[in-house]
Write a protein that holds these residues in place. Sequence first.
Motif, PDB file in Angstrom:
ATOM      1  N   PHE A 188       0.860  -1.185   0.000  1.00  0.00           N
ATOM      2  CA  PHE A 188       0.000   0.000   0.000  1.00  0.00           C
ATOM      3  C   PHE A 188       0.892   1.229   0.000  1.00  0.00           C
ATOM      4  CE2 PHE A 188       0.867  -1.009   4.426  1.00  0.00           C
ATOM      5  CZ  PHE A 188       1.260   0.200   4.946  1.00  0.00           C
ATOM      6  N   GLU A 189       0.330   2.373  -0.295  1.00  0.00           N
ATOM      7  CA  GLU A 189       0.961   3.678  -0.113  1.00  0.00           C
ATOM      8  C   GLU A 189      -0.120   4.624   0.367  1.00  0.00           C
ATOM      9  OE1 GLU A 189       4.557   3.174  -3.422  1.00  0.00           O
ATOM     10  OE2 GLU A 189       3.022   4.722  -3.727  1.00  0.00           O
ATOM     11  N   TRP A 190       0.088   5.255   1.504  1.00  0.00           N
ATOM     12  CA  TRP A 190      -0.940   6.039   2.181  1.00  0.00           C
ATOM     13  C   TRP A 190      -0.868   7.523   1.841  1.00  0.00           C
ATOM     14  CZ3 TRP A 190       0.034   3.438   7.556  1.00  0.00           C
ATOM     15  CH2 TRP A 190      -0.769   2.296   7.667  1.00  0.00           C
ATOM     16  N   THR A 191      -2.033   8.147   1.869  1.00  0.00           N
ATOM     17  CA  THR A 191      -2.090   9.603   1.843  1.00  0.00           C
ATOM     18  C   THR A 191      -1.681  10.124   3.216  1.00  0.00           C
ATOM     19  OG1 THR A 191      -4.382   9.691   2.596  1.00  0.00           O
ATOM     20  CG2 THR A 191      -4.011   9.512   0.206  1.00  0.00           C
ATOM     21  N   ARG A 192      -1.539  11.423   3.317  1.00  0.00           N
ATOM     22  CA  ARG A 192      -1.189  12.000   4.614  1.00  0.00           C
ATOM     23  C   ARG A 192      -2.290  11.745   5.645  1.00  0.00           C
ATOM     24  NH1 ARG A 192       0.073  17.930   2.561  1.00  0.00           N
ATOM     25  NH2 ARG A 192      -1.359  17.187   0.935  1.00  0.00           N
ATOM     26  N   THR A 193      -3.545  11.813   5.213  1.00  0.00           N
ATOM     27  CA  THR A 193      -4.656  11.573   6.137  1.00  0.00           C
ATOM     28  C   THR A 193      -4.669  10.127   6.622  1.00  0.00           C
ATOM     29  OG1 THR A 193      -6.010  13.285   5.094  1.00  0.00           O
ATOM     30  CG2 THR A 193      -7.168  11.609   6.382  1.00  0.00           C
ATOM     31  N   GLU A 194      -4.408   9.184   5.729  1.00  0.00           N
ATOM     32  CA  GLU A 194      -4.398   7.771   6.119  1.00  0.00           C
ATOM     33  C   GLU A 194      -3.266   7.474   7.104  1.00  0.00           C
ATOM     34  OE1 GLU A 194      -6.238   5.534   2.166  1.00  0.00           O
ATOM     35  OE2 GLU A 194      -4.175   6.336   2.104  1.00  0.00           O
ATOM     36  N   PHE A 195      -2.112   8.035   6.854  1.00  0.00           N
ATOM     37  CA  PHE A 195      -0.975   7.831   7.754  1.00  0.00           C
ATOM     38  C   PHE A 195      -1.253   8.455   9.113  1.00  0.00           C
ATOM     39  CE2 PHE A 195       3.601   9.034   8.865  1.00  0.00           C
ATOM     40  CZ  PHE A 195       3.930   7.752   9.303  1.00  0.00           C
ATOM     41  N   LYS A 196      -1.826   9.641   9.101  1.00  0.00           N
ATOM     42  CA  LYS A 196      -2.154  10.328  10.346  1.00  0.00           C
ATOM     43  C   LYS A 196      -3.168   9.525  11.149  1.00  0.00           C
ATOM     44  CE  LYS A 196      -3.651  14.833  12.138  1.00  0.00           C
ATOM     45  NZ  LYS A 196      -4.054  16.222  11.769  1.00  0.00           N
ATOM     46  N   ASP A 197      -4.183   8.991  10.480  1.00  0.00           N
ATOM     47  CA  ASP A 197      -5.192   8.188  11.172  1.00  0.00           C
ATOM     48  C   ASP A 197      -4.567   6.948  11.816  1.00  0.00           C
ATOM     49  OD1 ASP A 197      -7.174   9.964  10.487  1.00  0.00           O
ATOM     50  OD2 ASP A 197      -7.924   8.792   8.790  1.00  0.00           O
ATOM     51  N   TRP A 198      -3.660   6.292  11.083  1.00  0.00           N
ATOM     52  CA  TRP A 198      -2.981   5.106  11.614  1.00  0.00           C
ATOM     53  C   TRP A 198      -2.217   5.445  12.881  1.00  0.00           C
ATOM     54  CZ3 TRP A 198       2.429   4.075  11.827  1.00  0.00           C
ATOM     55  CH2 TRP A 198       2.783   2.756  12.149  1.00  0.00           C
ATOM     56  N   ALA A 199      -1.489   6.546  12.857  1.00  0.00           N
ATOM     57  CA  ALA A 199      -0.670   6.950  14.000  1.00  0.00           C
ATOM     58  C   ALA A 199      -1.530   7.374  15.183  1.00  0.00           C
ATOM     59  CB  ALA A 199       0.273   8.076  13.591  1.00  0.00           C
ATOM     60  N   LEU A 200      -2.575   8.132  14.937  1.00  0.00           N
ATOM     61  CA  LEU A 200      -3.429   8.593  16.027  1.00  0.00           C
ATOM     62  C   LEU A 200      -4.187   7.435  16.664  1.00  0.00           C
ATOM     63  CD1 LEU A 200      -4.844  11.942  14.568  1.00  0.00           C
ATOM     64  CD2 LEU A 200      -3.067  11.648  16.305  1.00  0.00           C
ATOM     65  N   ASN A 201      -4.557   6.457  15.879  1.00  0.00           N
ATOM     66  CA  ASN A 201      -5.210   5.274  16.442  1.00  0.00           C
ATOM     67  C   ASN A 201      -4.283   4.524  17.394  1.00  0.00           C
ATOM     68  OD1 ASN A 201      -7.697   5.601  15.192  1.00  0.00           O
ATOM     69  ND2 ASN A 201      -7.093   4.463  13.362  1.00  0.00           N
ATOM     70  N   ILE A 202      -2.979   4.519  17.069  1.00  0.00           N
ATOM     71  CA  ILE A 202      -2.002   3.893  17.966  1.00  0.00           C
ATOM     72  C   ILE A 202      -1.989   4.629  19.307  1.00  0.00           C
ATOM     73  CG2 ILE A 202       0.474   3.578  18.369  1.00  0.00           C
ATOM     74  CD1 ILE A 202       0.742   2.931  15.382  1.00  0.00           C
ATOM     75  N   CYS A 203      -1.971   5.959  19.264  1.00  0.00           N
ATOM     76  CA  CYS A 203      -1.936   6.738  20.497  1.00  0.00           C
ATOM     77  C   CYS A 203      -3.226   6.597  21.305  1.00  0.00           C
ATOM     78  CB  CYS A 203      -1.667   8.209  20.187  1.00  0.00           C
ATOM     79  SG  CYS A 203      -0.042   8.524  19.471  1.00  0.00           S
ATOM     80  N   GLN A 204      -4.343   6.373  20.618  1.00  0.00           N
ATOM     81  CA  GLN A 204      -5.601   6.171  21.329  1.00  0.00           C
ATOM     82  C   GLN A 204      -5.610   4.847  22.079  1.00  0.00           C
ATOM     83  OE1 GLN A 204      -8.744   6.627  18.447  1.00  0.00           O
ATOM     84  NE2 GLN A 204      -8.409   8.837  18.214  1.00  0.00           N
ATOM     85  N   LYS A 205      -4.908   3.855  21.545  1.00  0.00           N
ATOM     86  CA  LYS A 205      -4.845   2.552  22.202  1.00  0.00           C
ATOM     87  C   LYS A 205      -3.740   2.501  23.241  1.00  0.00           C
ATOM     88  CE  LYS A 205      -4.711  -2.418  21.362  1.00  0.00           C
ATOM     89  NZ  LYS A 205      -4.700  -3.509  20.351  1.00  0.00           N
ATOM     90  N   TYR A 206      -2.613   3.126  22.942  1.00  0.00           N
ATOM     91  CA  TYR A 206      -1.470   3.132  23.854  1.00  0.00           C
ATOM     92  C   TYR A 206      -1.317   4.551  24.396  1.00  0.00           C
ATOM     93  CZ  TYR A 206      -0.794  -1.354  21.649  1.00  0.00           C
ATOM     94  OH  TYR A 206      -0.995  -2.629  21.183  1.00  0.00           O
ATOM     95  N   HIS A 207      -1.974   4.793  25.538  1.00  0.00           N
ATOM     96  CA  HIS A 207      -2.158   6.153  26.030  1.00  0.00           C
ATOM     97  C   HIS A 207      -0.885   6.823  26.502  1.00  0.00           C
ATOM     98  CE1 HIS A 207      -6.438   4.538  26.903  1.00  0.00           C
ATOM     99  NE2 HIS A 207      -6.399   5.115  25.713  1.00  0.00           N
ATOM    100  N   ASN A 208       0.172   6.061  26.658  1.00  0.00           N
ATOM    101  CA  ASN A 208       1.433   6.655  27.121  1.00  0.00           C
ATOM    102  C   ASN A 208       2.220   7.320  26.000  1.00  0.00           C
ATOM    103  OD1 ASN A 208       1.264   6.119  29.876  1.00  0.00           O
ATOM    104  ND2 ASN A 208       2.108   4.065  29.657  1.00  0.00           N
ATOM    105  N   TYR A 209       1.675   7.340  24.804  1.00  0.00           N
ATOM    106  CA  TYR A 209       2.405   7.892  23.655  1.00  0.00           C
ATOM    107  C   TYR A 209       1.653   9.048  23.010  1.00  0.00           C
ATOM    108  CZ  TYR A 209       5.668   4.030  23.931  1.00  0.00           C
ATOM    109  OH  TYR A 209       6.641   3.164  24.362  1.00  0.00           O
ATOM    110  N   SER A 210       2.440   9.994  22.501  1.00  0.00           N
ATOM    111  CA  SER A 210       1.944  11.098  21.683  1.00  0.00           C
ATOM    112  C   SER A 210       2.728  11.092  20.381  1.00  0.00           C
ATOM    113  CB  SER A 210       2.117  12.444  22.400  1.00  0.00           C
ATOM    114  OG  SER A 210       1.414  12.463  23.629  1.00  0.00           O
TER     115      SER A 210
END
Length: 412
Positions: A188-210
């Motif tokens: 795959f190759e992501w748009t900026r929005t897709e990459f941002k969503d992937w990263a923010l979802n990680i932070c929502q699950k792992y609350h110790n990270y920003s």
Amino acid sequence: MFSYELPDGGLRARCYINSEGDIKFDPPVYEQRYTTAVRILEDSRWGHKFKKVVDFGCADMRLLSLLRRVEGIEQILEVDIDEDILRSNKLRAEPLVSDYLKKREGPLRVELLKGSIDASVEQLLNVDAVIALEIIEHLYPKTLENVPKNIFGFMQPKIAIFSTPNSEFNVLFEPLLENGFRHDDHKFEWTRTEFKDWALNICQKYHNYSVAFIGVGDAPPDKKDIGYVTQIAIFARNDLLDRSLTEPFSSEVPVDCDPDADVQYKEIFAVDFPYNRDERSKEQKILDEARYQIDRCRRIDRYFNRDLGVYQVPLTVLKDFIETLGASMQELLAILKENDIEVKGDYIILPEYDEDDLSYRHYDDCYDDEYGLWNDVGCNDDETENDDELGACGGYSHTKDDATYDSEENWD
């Protein structure tokens, strides 16, 4: 999220179209990615040195030559799923002749390991920094799904740096490959929005990270709206940002990772770089540093109290030096006391003369050539009116008049 900018104004790079109509980057984009990753690790804003670093998807290990020069790094894991590429590039992990001629100040161990980025193995425990440049787009969906579990659930590093192609930039790459991507192995190759969503979802699950987002590889001036050719996410553990941690850390394997506890990465090669070994204890290092600074300060006139006839050296003079040894002022004070170095209030008190420093001997303690000893007989056999103005064998004494004091050369 948090805001992040590279120190010193970022990279100095440019993008242009050559005479054949192809888009070019100066320096090449891969160099910009490597340099950016290193500059992030070296950024003083973290207030921390990263000792153990893993480079996932290291391939031909071109990043290693930069990583091993980062101050404070003591262990680098070069991890790739392709054993052949690790073996064929093994020479890049070995010390150079210059590493033996000018040894490092601290240890460094480099390990080449065959393994997957989603495997929770013992070798990944206590990793401070994760680098994963241009790897996630090569992963199958199940592997990609397990990556956050392994890195943020199992490893829990202080910082993790991910990069991936920005698909919005592909309008400038024509023609693309048959799969519609820049590389034939991309899933795959992501748009900026897709990459941002992937990263923010990680932070929502792992609350110790920003997370913060940057990029490398500028677009031409008339195409700035498409972003960078490579997009980068910087995950920082909240304690690195002076933020509170919301969940306790555990070195145990998370149950949802479901790894085989006996699985280990396959070691292809490992090497320890030569370095200057300091076998002294921490206490001895503190004492040696304190004595060195004390001796230096005895040559600085502004620390001399003429009324008391002693040197008064502020403890703050030693503070920065002691902290580089990982010691506290309480440790310093205890060691000074154990070694009969006088401290009053905020000052170290030093006698005017060091009994081991012959240049400061009193004139009554001159050297007797006949007996090979210092004695109490003055150097001048004839008592003259000038005797009171001389120190050891004609040396200088701080206790004399102002004219003599001002004429002393400052050796600092």
